[in-house]
Design an enzyme around this catalytic site. Structure first.
Site, PDB file in Angstrom:
ATOM      1  CB  CYS A 280      -0.944   0.004   1.198  1.00  0.00           C
ATOM      2  SG  CYS A 280      -2.279  -1.171   0.974  1.00  0.00           S
TER       3      CYS A 280
HETATM    4  N1  COA Z   1     -20.261  -9.230   8.135  1.00  0.00           N
HETATM    5  C1  COA Z   1     -20.786  -9.286   9.369  1.00  0.00           C
HETATM    6  N2  COA Z   1     -20.049  -9.466  10.484  1.00  0.00           N
HETATM    7  C2  COA Z   1     -18.722  -9.599  10.325  1.00  0.00           C
HETATM    8  C3  COA Z   1     -18.106  -9.548   9.058  1.00  0.00           C
HETATM    9  C4  COA Z   1     -18.929  -9.356   7.944  1.00  0.00           C
HETATM   10  N3  COA Z   1     -18.419  -9.289   6.702  1.00  0.00           N
HETATM   11  N4  COA Z   1     -16.774  -9.704   9.220  1.00  0.00           N
HETATM   12  C5  COA Z   1     -16.552  -9.850  10.541  1.00  0.00           C
HETATM   13  N5  COA Z   1     -17.726  -9.794  11.208  1.00  0.00           N
HETATM   14  C6  COA Z   1     -17.938  -9.916  12.654  1.00  0.00           C
HETATM   15  C7  COA Z   1     -16.887 -10.798  13.305  1.00  0.00           C
HETATM   16  O1  COA Z   1     -17.270 -12.151  13.249  1.00  0.00           O
HETATM   17  C8  COA Z   1     -16.889 -10.269  14.717  1.00  0.00           C
HETATM   18  O2  COA Z   1     -17.967 -10.803  15.418  1.00  0.00           O
HETATM   19  P1  COA Z   1     -17.827 -11.201  16.983  1.00  0.00           P
HETATM   20  O3  COA Z   1     -17.573  -9.885  17.673  1.00  0.00           O
HETATM   21  O4  COA Z   1     -19.148 -11.824  17.281  1.00  0.00           O
HETATM   22  O5  COA Z   1     -16.657 -12.138  17.062  1.00  0.00           O
HETATM   23  C9  COA Z   1     -17.160  -8.776  14.552  1.00  0.00           C
HETATM   24  O6  COA Z   1     -17.783  -8.636  13.262  1.00  0.00           O
HETATM   25  C10 COA Z   1     -15.920  -7.924  14.583  1.00  0.00           C
HETATM   26  O7  COA Z   1     -14.939  -8.472  13.690  1.00  0.00           O
HETATM   27  P2  COA Z   1     -13.514  -7.853  13.499  1.00  0.00           P
HETATM   28  O8  COA Z   1     -12.759  -8.642  12.485  1.00  0.00           O
HETATM   29  O9  COA Z   1     -12.867  -7.642  14.835  1.00  0.00           O
HETATM   30  O10 COA Z   1     -13.925  -6.438  12.831  1.00  0.00           O
HETATM   31  P3  COA Z   1     -13.247  -5.039  12.922  1.00  0.00           P
HETATM   32  O11 COA Z   1     -14.112  -4.131  13.677  1.00  0.00           O
HETATM   33  O12 COA Z   1     -11.797  -5.140  13.324  1.00  0.00           O
HETATM   34  O13 COA Z   1     -13.269  -4.556  11.391  1.00  0.00           O
HETATM   35  C11 COA Z   1     -11.740  -4.405   9.526  1.00  0.00           C
HETATM   36  C12 COA Z   1     -12.620  -5.332  10.391  1.00  0.00           C
HETATM   37  C13 COA Z   1     -10.977  -5.283   8.555  1.00  0.00           C
HETATM   38  C14 COA Z   1     -12.649  -3.451   8.792  1.00  0.00           C
HETATM   39  C15 COA Z   1     -10.786  -3.590  10.432  1.00  0.00           C
HETATM   40  O14 COA Z   1     -10.109  -4.435  11.328  1.00  0.00           O
HETATM   41  C16 COA Z   1      -9.723  -2.837   9.644  1.00  0.00           C
HETATM   42  O15 COA Z   1     -10.018  -2.055   8.767  1.00  0.00           O
HETATM   43  N6  COA Z   1      -8.454  -3.039   9.991  1.00  0.00           N
HETATM   44  C17 COA Z   1      -7.352  -2.353   9.321  1.00  0.00           C
HETATM   45  C18 COA Z   1      -7.267  -2.914   7.973  1.00  0.00           C
HETATM   46  C19 COA Z   1      -6.226  -2.306   7.150  1.00  0.00           C
HETATM   47  O16 COA Z   1      -6.000  -1.124   7.146  1.00  0.00           O
HETATM   48  N7  COA Z   1      -5.527  -3.137   6.430  1.00  0.00           N
HETATM   49  C20 COA Z   1      -4.533  -2.666   5.577  1.00  0.00           C
HETATM   50  C21 COA Z   1      -4.754  -3.302   4.287  1.00  0.00           C
HETATM   51  S1  COA Z   1      -3.683  -2.552   3.177  1.00  0.00           S
END
Ligand code: COA
Length: 371
Positions: A156
Site C-alpha cells: 500500500c
Molecule cells: N459481516 C458481518 N459481520 C462480520 C463480518 C462481515 N463481513 N466480518 C466480521 N464480522 C464480525 C466478526 O465475526 C466479529 O464478530 P464477533 O464480535 O461476534 O466475534 C465482529 O464482526 C468484529 O470483527 P472484526 O474482524 O474484529 O472487525 P473489525 O471491527 O476489526 O473490522 C476491519 C474489520 C478489517 C474493517 C478492520 O479491522 C480494519 O479495517 N483493519 C485495518 C485494515 C487495514 O488497514 N488493512 C490494511 C490493508 S492494506
C-alpha cells in the site's frame, strides 16, 4: 540540488461499481451453497457453518459503501468469486499496463505534456501481473516515454515510495520528469470468499508526474519525503514464483491477501501518526499548520484516529478527505486519489501531507507546498 515538483496527477476509474448490498447478496448465496454442500459434516460437528456477511457491518466497520472493479460478473458469481479476465496475447497491451497508461495520460494531459517529455517511468503497485518484462517498460513504450522504466512494490505504500524515488532522480539531475504509475487490480488478489475481508478492496489506477523545479510551473513542491518499514506478518500474501517448486496449491487461502485486521489497526495508527508528526517537525512544521492530509484509504476509523492524534481534535472532511466510501481500499492508489480529487481548491503556500501505510509494515509521507 534541484527541487522536485509534483506537477500533476491522473486517475483511471474502472467502469463497474459493486455496492455493499450487491456484494453481500452474492457472498451470502455462496455461503448458503457451501453450507448446503457440507451440511452432513456441519451436522456431525466436523466443520462449523459459514456465517453470512452484512452490508451494515461493512459500512460501520470500514466506511466503505462501494468499490470499482475491472470485471464485475465473475466477482459476483457465487460459483466463481473472482474477476473473469481473458488472457491476452503477448503482443497486446496487458490489462495492468492498460489502466496504468490511462492514468498516466490523464496526468500528462493535465500538465499539457506528452510521453516524449518523460525521462523515466516507475510502476509502483501492490501486485504486478507478471515478473518481466516490467509493466513500467510496457507503459513507457505505450506512451512513447524516453529513458528508463522499472517496477517496484511496497504494497500500500508503493505510490509514496515511488514518488520519493522519482523526486530523488529529479533532485539529483538524472531525470527531468518521471511518471509514477499505480495500477491496482486488487480484485484479483482479494479473497472474495473470506467474510473478514471480502469487502475491503477496489480497482483503480493513479499516476503522478514529478518534475524538476526549474522547468516546472504550478503544482506542489515536494519539501520532503520520509519512508519507513518494519517487518510484520499481519498483512501477507504468499503467492509467488516458488509456489510450483514447492508443489503449493496456488488457490490455497494464503496465496491471496490476508490480514489480522484488528492488530493492523492497533499497530499502524500510532506508527503513522508518530511518523507524520516527526516528519513535519523535521521540516519545521506542526500538524496544526497543515492545510490538508491526503491519507491512505483503508478504513475510515483508522484515518479519523490518525488525524485526531495529529490535530488534537476531530478532523473534518476538509482536513482529511475521504474517498474510500466510493473506491474502498485501492492499495497504493488511495492517498493519490484523495490528492487528485481534493487539491485544486487549496491556495498558493498551503502545506499538505500525502501519506500511505500498509503491508510490510510500510509508511511513506510526503510534505507538499502549493506553488
Ligand atoms: N459481516 C458481518 N459481520 C462480520 C463480518 C462481515 N463481513 N466480518 C466480521 N464480522 C464480525 C466478526 O465475526 C466479529 O464478530 P464477533 O464480535 O461476534 O466475534 C465482529 O464482526 C468484529 O470483527 P472484526 O474482524 O474484529 O472487525 P473489525 O471491527 O476489526 O473490522 C476491519 C474489520 C478489517 C474493517 C478492520 O479491522 C480494519 O479495517 N483493519 C485495518 C485494515 C487495514 O488497514 N488493512 C490494511 C490493508 S492494506
Amino acid at each position: 540540488m534541484q527541487s522536485a515538483i509534483l506537477r500533476a496527477s491522473g486517475l483511471y476509474t474502472p467502469p463497474h461499481s459493486i455496492s455493499n448490498e450487491e456484494l453481500v447478496v452474492s457472498f451470502n448465496a455462496w455461503v448458503a451453497q457451501e453450507n448446503e454442500a457440507r451440511s452432513a459434516a456441519i451436522a456431525r460437528g466436523d466443520v462449523v457453518a459459514l456465517q453470512e456477511s452484512s452490508s451494515e457491518f461493512i459500512e460501520k466497520a470500514s466506511g466503505i459503501k462501494s468499490r470499482f472493479v475491472v470485471e464485475k460478473q465473475g466477482v459476483l458469481d457465487p460459483q466463481r468469486m473472482s474477476p473473469r479476465l481473458e488472457a491476452r496475447p503477448d503482443d497486446a497491451l496487458s490489462i495492468e499496463a492498460e489502466i496504468g497508461v490511462a492514468a498516466a495520460l490523464d496526468a500528462l494531459s493535465a500538465a499539457g505534456l506528452s510521453g516524449a517529455d518523460v525521462d523515466g517511468v516507475i510502476c509502483a503497485a501492490s501486485n504486478m501481473q507478471r515478473p518481466y518484462p516490467a509493466i513500467a517498460i510496457e507503459i513507457q513504450a505505450a506512451i512513447g516515454a524516453r529513458g528508463w522504466a522499472f517496477d517496484m512494490n511496497v504494497a500500500c505504500s508503493s505510490a509514496t515510495f515511488g514518488i520519493e524515488m522519482a523526486a530523488n532522480a529529479v533532485r539529483s539531475g538524472s531525470a527531468r520528469r518521471v511518471l509514477v504509475v499505480n495500477p491496482e487490480i486488487t480484485s484479483a488478489h482479494l479473497e472474495w470468499r473470506d467474510r473478514d475481508c471480502h469487502f475491503i478492496f477496489g480497482d483503480v489506477a493513479t499516476a503522478t508526474l514529478i518534475e524538476r523545479g526549474d522547468i516546472s510551473s504550478g503544482g506542489w513542491e515536494i519539501l520532503g519525503g520520509q519512508l519507513a518499514t518494519q517487518f510484520s506478518n499481519s498483512i501477507r500474501n504468499n503467492f509467488g514464483f516458488l509456489n510450483p517448486a514447492e508443489d503449493a496449491d496456488t488457490n490455497a487461502r494464503d496465496k491471496r491477501f490476508r490480514q489480522e485486521g484488528r492488530k493492523v489497526f492497533k499497530e499502524v495508527c500510532p506508527m503513522a501518526a508518530a511518523h507524520i508528526e516527526a516528519h513535519l517537525a523535521d521540516l519545521g512544521f506542526a500538524p496544526g499548520g497543515v492545510r490538508r492530509f491526503w491519507l491512505h484509504q483503508a478504513n475510515l476509523a483508522m484515518n479519523q484516529l490518525i488525524a485526531r492524534k495529529l490535530l488534537g481534535r476531530e478532523a473534518t472532511l476538509d482536513d482529511a478527505p475521504v474517498i474510500l466510501d466510493r473506491y474502498a481500499n485501492t492499495a497504493s492508489a488511495g492517498s493519490v486519489i484523495a490528492f487528485h480529487l481534493h487539491e485544486k481548491d487549496l491556495a498558493r503556500g498551503d502545506i499538505g501531507v500525502l501519506c500511505s501505510f500498509g503491508a510490510g509494515y510500510s509508511i511513506g509521507s510526503l510534505v507538499l507546498k502549493k506553488r
